[in-house]
Design a protein around this motif. Structure first.
Motif, PDB file in Angstrom:
ATOM      1  N   LYS A  41      -1.834  -5.844   9.868  1.00 33.86           N
ATOM      2  CA  LYS A  41      -2.529  -5.056   8.592  1.00 33.86           C
ATOM      3  C   LYS A  41      -2.940  -6.354   7.490  1.00 33.86           C
ATOM      4  O   LYS A  41      -1.994  -6.954   7.288  1.00 33.86           O
ATOM      5  CB  LYS A  41      -1.767  -4.132   7.862  1.00 33.86           C
ATOM      6  CG  LYS A  41      -2.427  -3.314   6.973  1.00 33.86           C
ATOM      7  CD  LYS A  41      -1.605  -2.585   6.371  1.00 33.86           C
ATOM      8  CE  LYS A  41      -0.761  -2.835   5.097  1.00 33.86           C
ATOM      9  NZ  LYS A  41      -1.393  -3.417   4.075  1.00 33.86           N
ATOM     10  N   ASP A  67      -6.678  -3.123   5.534  1.00 32.37           N
ATOM     11  CA  ASP A  67      -6.264  -2.062   4.360  1.00 32.37           C
ATOM     12  C   ASP A  67      -7.171  -2.269   3.267  1.00 32.37           C
ATOM     13  O   ASP A  67      -6.520  -2.966   2.296  1.00 32.37           O
ATOM     14  CB  ASP A  67      -4.900  -2.405   4.178  1.00 32.37           C
ATOM     15  CG  ASP A  67      -4.151  -1.562   3.229  1.00 32.37           C
ATOM     16  OD1 ASP A  67      -5.090  -0.602   2.642  1.00 32.37           O
ATOM     17  OD2 ASP A  67      -2.983  -1.705   2.959  1.00 32.37           O
ATOM     18  N   LYS A  69      -8.361   0.400   1.546  1.00 37.73           N
ATOM     19  CA  LYS A  69      -8.417   1.868   0.733  1.00 37.73           C
ATOM     20  C   LYS A  69      -9.575   2.227   0.098  1.00 37.73           C
ATOM     21  O   LYS A  69      -9.592   2.421  -0.963  1.00 37.73           O
ATOM     22  CB  LYS A  69      -7.185   1.669  -0.310  1.00 37.73           C
ATOM     23  CG  LYS A  69      -5.733   1.289   0.203  1.00 37.73           C
ATOM     24  CD  LYS A  69      -4.781   1.166  -0.790  1.00 37.73           C
ATOM     25  CE  LYS A  69      -3.431   1.032  -0.191  1.00 37.73           C
ATOM     26  NZ  LYS A  69      -3.327  -0.577   0.185  1.00 37.73           N
ATOM     27  N   MET A 123       1.396   7.563  -1.835  1.00 36.00           N
ATOM     28  CA  MET A 123       1.570   5.948  -1.563  1.00 36.00           C
ATOM     29  C   MET A 123       2.999   5.800  -1.835  1.00 36.00           C
ATOM     30  O   MET A 123       3.926   6.870  -1.921  1.00 36.00           O
ATOM     31  CB  MET A 123       0.707   5.412  -2.537  1.00 36.00           C
ATOM     32  CG  MET A 123      -0.739   5.290  -2.493  1.00 36.00           C
ATOM     33  SD  MET A 123      -1.725   4.151  -3.219  1.00 36.00           S
ATOM     34  CE  MET A 123      -1.100   2.574  -2.837  1.00 36.00           C
ATOM     35  N   VAL A 180       9.043   0.025   4.258  1.00 39.04           N
ATOM     36  CA  VAL A 180      10.293  -0.661   4.802  1.00 39.04           C
ATOM     37  C   VAL A 180      10.673  -2.182   4.323  1.00 39.04           C
ATOM     38  O   VAL A 180       9.829  -2.936   4.204  1.00 39.04           O
ATOM     39  CB  VAL A 180      10.072  -0.648   6.311  1.00 39.04           C
ATOM     40  CG1 VAL A 180      11.324  -1.281   7.025  1.00 39.04           C
ATOM     41  CG2 VAL A 180      10.158   0.742   6.741  1.00 39.04           C
ATOM     42  N   GLN A 183      10.543  -2.754  -0.160  1.00 42.66           N
ATOM     43  CA  GLN A 183      10.313  -1.303  -1.266  1.00 42.66           C
ATOM     44  C   GLN A 183      11.683  -0.626  -0.946  1.00 42.66           C
ATOM     45  O   GLN A 183      11.839   0.617  -1.641  1.00 42.66           O
ATOM     46  CB  GLN A 183       9.000  -0.694  -0.893  1.00 42.66           C
ATOM     47  CG  GLN A 183       7.620  -1.618  -1.243  1.00 42.66           C
ATOM     48  CD  GLN A 183       6.527  -0.649  -1.107  1.00 42.66           C
ATOM     49  OE1 GLN A 183       6.288   0.370  -1.424  1.00 42.66           O
ATOM     50  NE2 GLN A 183       5.491  -1.280  -0.173  1.00 42.66           N
ATOM     51  N   ILE A 199       5.254   0.106   8.533  1.00 43.17           N
ATOM     52  CA  ILE A 199       4.548  -1.147   8.281  1.00 43.17           C
ATOM     53  C   ILE A 199       5.373  -2.363   7.392  1.00 43.17           C
ATOM     54  O   ILE A 199       6.278  -1.643   6.350  1.00 43.17           O
ATOM     55  CB  ILE A 199       3.197  -0.849   7.350  1.00 43.17           C
ATOM     56  CG1 ILE A 199       2.361   0.152   8.319  1.00 43.17           C
ATOM     57  CG2 ILE A 199       2.689  -2.198   6.829  1.00 43.17           C
ATOM     58  CD1 ILE A 199       1.180   0.507   7.403  1.00 43.17           C
ATOM     59  N   ARG A 202       6.609  -8.096   3.075  1.00 47.91           N
ATOM     60  CA  ARG A 202       7.258  -9.300   2.438  1.00 47.91           C
ATOM     61  C   ARG A 202       8.389  -9.518   3.100  1.00 47.91           C
ATOM     62  O   ARG A 202       9.076 -10.615   3.192  1.00 47.91           O
ATOM     63  CB  ARG A 202       7.610  -8.966   0.969  1.00 47.91           C
ATOM     64  CG  ARG A 202       6.432  -9.111   0.222  1.00 47.91           C
ATOM     65  CD  ARG A 202       6.717  -8.510  -1.317  1.00 47.91           C
ATOM     66  NE  ARG A 202       6.675  -7.097  -1.051  1.00 47.91           N
ATOM     67  CZ  ARG A 202       7.142  -6.065  -1.923  1.00 47.91           C
ATOM     68  NH1 ARG A 202       7.143  -6.575  -3.123  1.00 47.91           N
ATOM     69  NH2 ARG A 202       6.663  -4.703  -1.821  1.00 47.91           N
ATOM     70  N   TYR A 205       7.299 -11.832   6.103  1.00 45.17           N
ATOM     71  CA  TYR A 205       6.553 -12.784   5.887  1.00 45.17           C
ATOM     72  C   TYR A 205       6.999 -13.824   4.983  1.00 45.17           C
ATOM     73  O   TYR A 205       6.682 -14.940   4.775  1.00 45.17           O
ATOM     74  CB  TYR A 205       4.940 -12.755   5.664  1.00 45.17           C
ATOM     75  CG  TYR A 205       4.685 -12.165   4.570  1.00 45.17           C
ATOM     76  CD1 TYR A 205       4.716 -12.845   3.137  1.00 45.17           C
ATOM     77  CD2 TYR A 205       4.034 -10.675   4.591  1.00 45.17           C
ATOM     78  CE1 TYR A 205       4.445 -12.168   2.038  1.00 45.17           C
ATOM     79  CE2 TYR A 205       3.809  -9.963   3.242  1.00 45.17           C
ATOM     80  CZ  TYR A 205       3.878 -10.770   2.036  1.00 45.17           C
ATOM     81  OH  TYR A 205       3.643 -10.136   0.975  1.00 45.17           O
TER      82      TYR A 205
HETATM   83  O1  NUP Z   1       1.265   3.566   0.221  1.00 43.82           O
HETATM   84  C1  NUP Z   1       1.332   2.313   0.309  1.00 43.82           C
HETATM   85  N1  NUP Z   1       1.967   1.550   0.259  1.00 43.82           N
HETATM   86  C2  NUP Z   1       1.991   0.084   0.528  1.00 43.82           C
HETATM   87  O2  NUP Z   1       2.848  -0.559   0.368  1.00 43.82           O
HETATM   88  C3  NUP Z   1       0.074   2.174   1.014  1.00 43.82           C
HETATM   89  C4  NUP Z   1      -0.053   0.740   1.686  1.00 43.82           C
HETATM   90  N2  NUP Z   1      -1.302   0.581   2.054  1.00 43.82           N
HETATM   91  N3  NUP Z   1       0.690  -0.100   1.332  1.00 43.82           N
HETATM   92  C5  NUP Z   1       0.668  -1.474   1.761  1.00 43.82           C
HETATM   93  O3  NUP Z   1       1.649  -1.800   2.623  1.00 43.82           O
HETATM   94  C6  NUP Z   1       0.907  -2.608   0.638  1.00 43.82           C
HETATM   95  O4  NUP Z   1      -0.362  -2.921   0.049  1.00 43.82           O
HETATM   96  C7  NUP Z   1       1.334  -3.603   1.574  1.00 43.82           C
HETATM   97  O5  NUP Z   1       0.222  -4.303   2.007  1.00 43.82           O
HETATM   98  C8  NUP Z   1       2.167  -3.102   2.522  1.00 43.82           C
HETATM   99  C9  NUP Z   1       3.753  -3.028   2.248  1.00 43.82           C
HETATM  100  O6  NUP Z   1       4.128  -4.368   2.119  1.00 43.82           O
HETATM  101  P1  NUP Z   1       5.786  -4.616   1.812  1.00 43.82           P
HETATM  102  O7  NUP Z   1       5.828  -3.783   0.781  1.00 43.82           O
HETATM  103  O8  NUP Z   1       6.596  -4.382   2.902  1.00 43.82           O
HETATM  104  O9  NUP Z   1       5.585  -6.181   1.582  1.00 43.82           O
END
Ligand code: NUP
Length: 225
Positions: A41, A67, A69, A123, A180, A183, A199, A202, A205
């Motif tokens: 993504k 992504d 949005k 979100m 995951v 966060q 998904i 961080r 990567y």
């Molecule tokens: O609700 C959402 N939360 C979210 O973190 C919708 C998203 N699209 N994202 C995306 O998922 C966010 O922009 C980032 O690219 C990825 C989460 O990344 P990380 O928190 O694992 O680094």
């Protein structure tokens, strides 16, 4: 018109969120984890940092989900979707609060390219349920289903919401769940709640060994089978 033949197949259940901002890192991380993820993504950080041509460089490794949005009037949505699919993306993430006509235009444009649409239903960040209340999220998920979207985006930080949203959309639509790792969400809890893919950004990567980190998530999911 270019047709995108990428199909999503659930092998590991992991989608890499590639929010690095330069090409060198993007390729390095993608190469390292390509065997471990079902899709990559990308979003504004990488595309604004490198340009949309990064899609052709990364899509050699995995299907690419854009992504962006997308949240505009139908005509603007269509123009954005056309660029994304012409560049070779396999799917796009759009907002659902824009309503049925905007959503319909995204799905119609995606279908023209053989691409897929995921709709954000709620979100994952702490403020993510401030406006996206339980009822609104469910309505957006129901609209995603009615509009012919391929799936929804639901928060791994609130697995109970993943479960409720799964009940709304049934088995036909897919759920991809960010949140995951960095966060605080758990891959196993999210998949157990009904997500098809987690998904992860961080925590993979930014890791000293992205491959080892992805392997950890992969085996956490495998243990559920
Ligand atoms: O609700 C959402 N939360 C979210 O973190 C919708 C998203 N699209 N994202 C995306 O998922 C966010 O922009 C980032 O690219 C990825 C989460 O990344 P990380 O928190 O694992 O680094």
């Amino acid at each position: 018109m270019t047709t995108n033949h990428f199909e999503f197949q659930r092998k590991t259940g992991i989608i890499l969120a590639l929010d690095v901002t330069d090409e060198e890192n993007a390729i390095r991380v993608t190469e390292a984890v390509a065997d471990m993820v079902d899709a990559v993504k990308i979003g504004y950080p990488l595309v604004l940092g490198t340009g949309l041509q990064i899609v052709s460089k990364l899509s050699r490794y995995a299907p690419i989900i854009a992504d962006f949005k997308v949240a505009d009037i139908p005509n603007t949505d269509r123009l954005i979707c056309e660029h994304v699919f012409k560049a070779g993306c396999a799917a796009i993430i759009v907002q659902g609060f824009t309503g049925p006509d905007s959503l319909a235009e995204c799905v119609k444009t995606a279908n023209e390219f053989g691409g897929k649409v995921f709709v954000v239903s709620e979100m994952s960040h702490p403020g993510g349920d401030y406006f996206f209340t339980d009822e609104i999220s469910k309505e957006i998920a129901a609209l995603a289903k009615k509009s012919g979207a391929f799936g929804i985006v639901a928060p791994a930080t609130r697995p109970e919401r993943v479960k409720e949203l799964r009940a709304v959309i049934g088995a036909d639509l897919k759920i991809i769940s960010p949140g995951v790792g960095a966060q605080g969400g758990s891959a196993a809890d999210t998949i157990k709640a009904g997500a098809d893919w987690v998904i992860v950004g961080r925590s993979i990567y930014n890791a000293a060994d992205p491959k080892a980190e992805a392997e950890k998530v992969k085996s956490e999911i495998e243990k559920l089978i």
